[in-house]
Scaffold this active site. Structure first.
Site, short mmCIF file in Angstrom:
data_model
loop_
_atom_site.label_atom_id
_atom_site.label_comp_id
_atom_site.label_asym_id
_atom_site.label_seq_id
_atom_site.Cartn_x
_atom_site.Cartn_y
_atom_site.Cartn_z
N PRO A 9 51.18 38.13 39.44
CG PRO A 9 53.04 39.52 39.26
CD PRO A 9 52.57 38.13 38.96
CG ASN A 10 49.56 43.57 40.82
OD1 ASN A 10 49.35 43.82 41.99
ND2 ASN A 10 50.72 43.82 40.23
NE ARG A 17 41.78 51.09 42.77
CZ ARG A 17 40.87 50.77 43.67
NH1 ARG A 17 39.78 50.13 43.30
NH2 ARG A 17 41.03 51.08 44.96
CE1 TYR A 22 45.70 44.17 32.24
CE2 TYR A 22 45.41 45.85 33.93
CZ TYR A 22 46.22 45.16 33.06
OH TYR A 22 47.55 45.46 32.98
CG ASN A 74 48.41 36.85 32.49
OD1 ASN A 74 49.49 37.44 32.57
ND2 ASN A 74 47.27 37.48 32.24
CB ALA A 77 54.56 43.01 35.85
CD GLU A 99 53.71 34.93 28.26
OE1 GLU A 99 54.53 34.40 29.02
OE2 GLU A 99 53.97 35.93 27.57
CG HIS A 101 50.28 38.77 28.27
ND1 HIS A 101 50.67 39.01 29.57
CD2 HIS A 101 51.28 38.06 27.70
CE1 HIS A 101 51.86 38.48 29.77
NE2 HIS A 101 52.26 37.89 28.65
NE ARG A 108 48.76 47.94 28.94
CZ ARG A 108 48.65 47.42 30.17
NH1 ARG A 108 48.49 46.10 30.31
NH2 ARG A 108 48.69 48.18 31.24
O1 CA2 Z 1 47.52 41.87 29.92
C1 CA2 Z 1 47.85 41.08 30.80
O2 CA2 Z 1 47.26 40.05 31.04
C2 CA2 Z 1 49.04 41.43 31.71
O3 CA2 Z 1 49.75 40.23 31.96
C3 CA2 Z 1 48.48 41.99 33.00
C4 CA2 Z 1 49.53 42.47 33.97
C5 CA2 Z 1 50.53 43.39 33.28
O4 CA2 Z 1 51.58 43.73 34.17
C6 CA2 Z 1 51.11 42.77 32.02
O5 CA2 Z 1 52.00 43.69 31.40
C7 CA2 Z 1 50.01 42.39 31.06
C8 CA2 Z 1 48.86 43.20 35.14
C9 CA2 Z 1 48.01 42.28 35.98
C10 CA2 Z 1 46.72 42.88 36.42
O6 CA2 Z 1 46.91 44.14 37.03
C11 CA2 Z 1 45.81 44.83 37.44
C12 CA2 Z 1 46.00 46.17 37.63
C13 CA2 Z 1 44.95 46.93 38.05
C14 CA2 Z 1 43.70 46.35 38.28
C15 CA2 Z 1 43.53 45.01 38.10
C16 CA2 Z 1 44.58 44.23 37.66
#
Ligand code: CA2
Length: 160
Positions: A9-10, A17, A22, A74, A77, A99, A101, A108
């Site tokens: 997700p995301n 963002r 990221y 990946n 969350a 995996e 990240h 974090r």
């Molecule tokens: O660090 C990573 O790759 C994560 O898996 C990214 C996830 C986060 O929930 C994990 O704790 C760590 C978030 C995915 C991306 O979220 C975004 C948020 C804002 C803008 C772009 C991507």
């Protein structure tokens, strides 16, 4: 050797963002980087992204049934919450998964420190940005090398 990269997700929002966490590159750019790194390693890669836990689980089952050699995951969350994704990886064992990240989870929020899915993986790469996916690919290819050679030997050797 065929490897699937699963994005949770995301991750489809990459580059839009939170560039301080990221980076500024998009998911399409990340996939291009992985594809380019896979070629000299003799691997083919396919990609799947979903914001839905069940869709990721279905995809793991489908890829395993279709004979994929390894997974790079990946789960975003969901890594920190999903026993179902841990079970999904276990349900396709011994299919190896690594995996990734992008961010350094340990630096974090506390709720990101633990990953359920990592416990079902042969390795985890975290905090190395996009190059972490290339490291994961190398790890997986190295792991698959001797396994696949052993399978090929068994297939060609006469039965006792
Ligand atoms: O660090 C990573 O790759 C994560 O898996 C990214 C996830 C986060 O929930 C994990 O704790 C760590 C978030 C995915 C991306 O979220 C975004 C948020 C804002 C803008 C772009 C991507």
């Amino acid at each position: 050797m065929k490897i699937a990269v699963l994005h949770g997700p995301n991750l489809n929002r990459l580059g839009k963002r939170e560039p301080h966490i990221y980076g500024t590159a998009t998911l399409a750019e990340l996939e291009a980087l992985i594809r380019a790194a896979a070629k000299p390693l003799g691997a083919r890669v396919v990609f799947f992204q979903s914001n839905h836990e069940g869709a990721l689980i279905d995809q793991i089952h489908e890829l395993a049934d279709a004979g994929i050699d390894g997974l790079i995951v990946n789960f975003g969350a969901y890594s920190h919450t999903s026993i179902a994704l841990f079970d999904a990886l276990k349900s396709v064992s011994p299919l190896p998964a690594v995996e990734v990240h992008i961010s350094d989870l340990k630096k974090r929020e506390r709720f990101r420190h633990h990953s359920y899915s990592a416990a079902a993986c042969i390795g985890q790469v975290a905090g190395k940005g996009f190059p972490g996916y290339v490291e994961a690919l190398q790890l997986l290819v190295k792991h698959l090398g001797p396994t696949r050679r052993a399978v090929a030997r068994r297939a060609t050797s006469p039965r006792a």
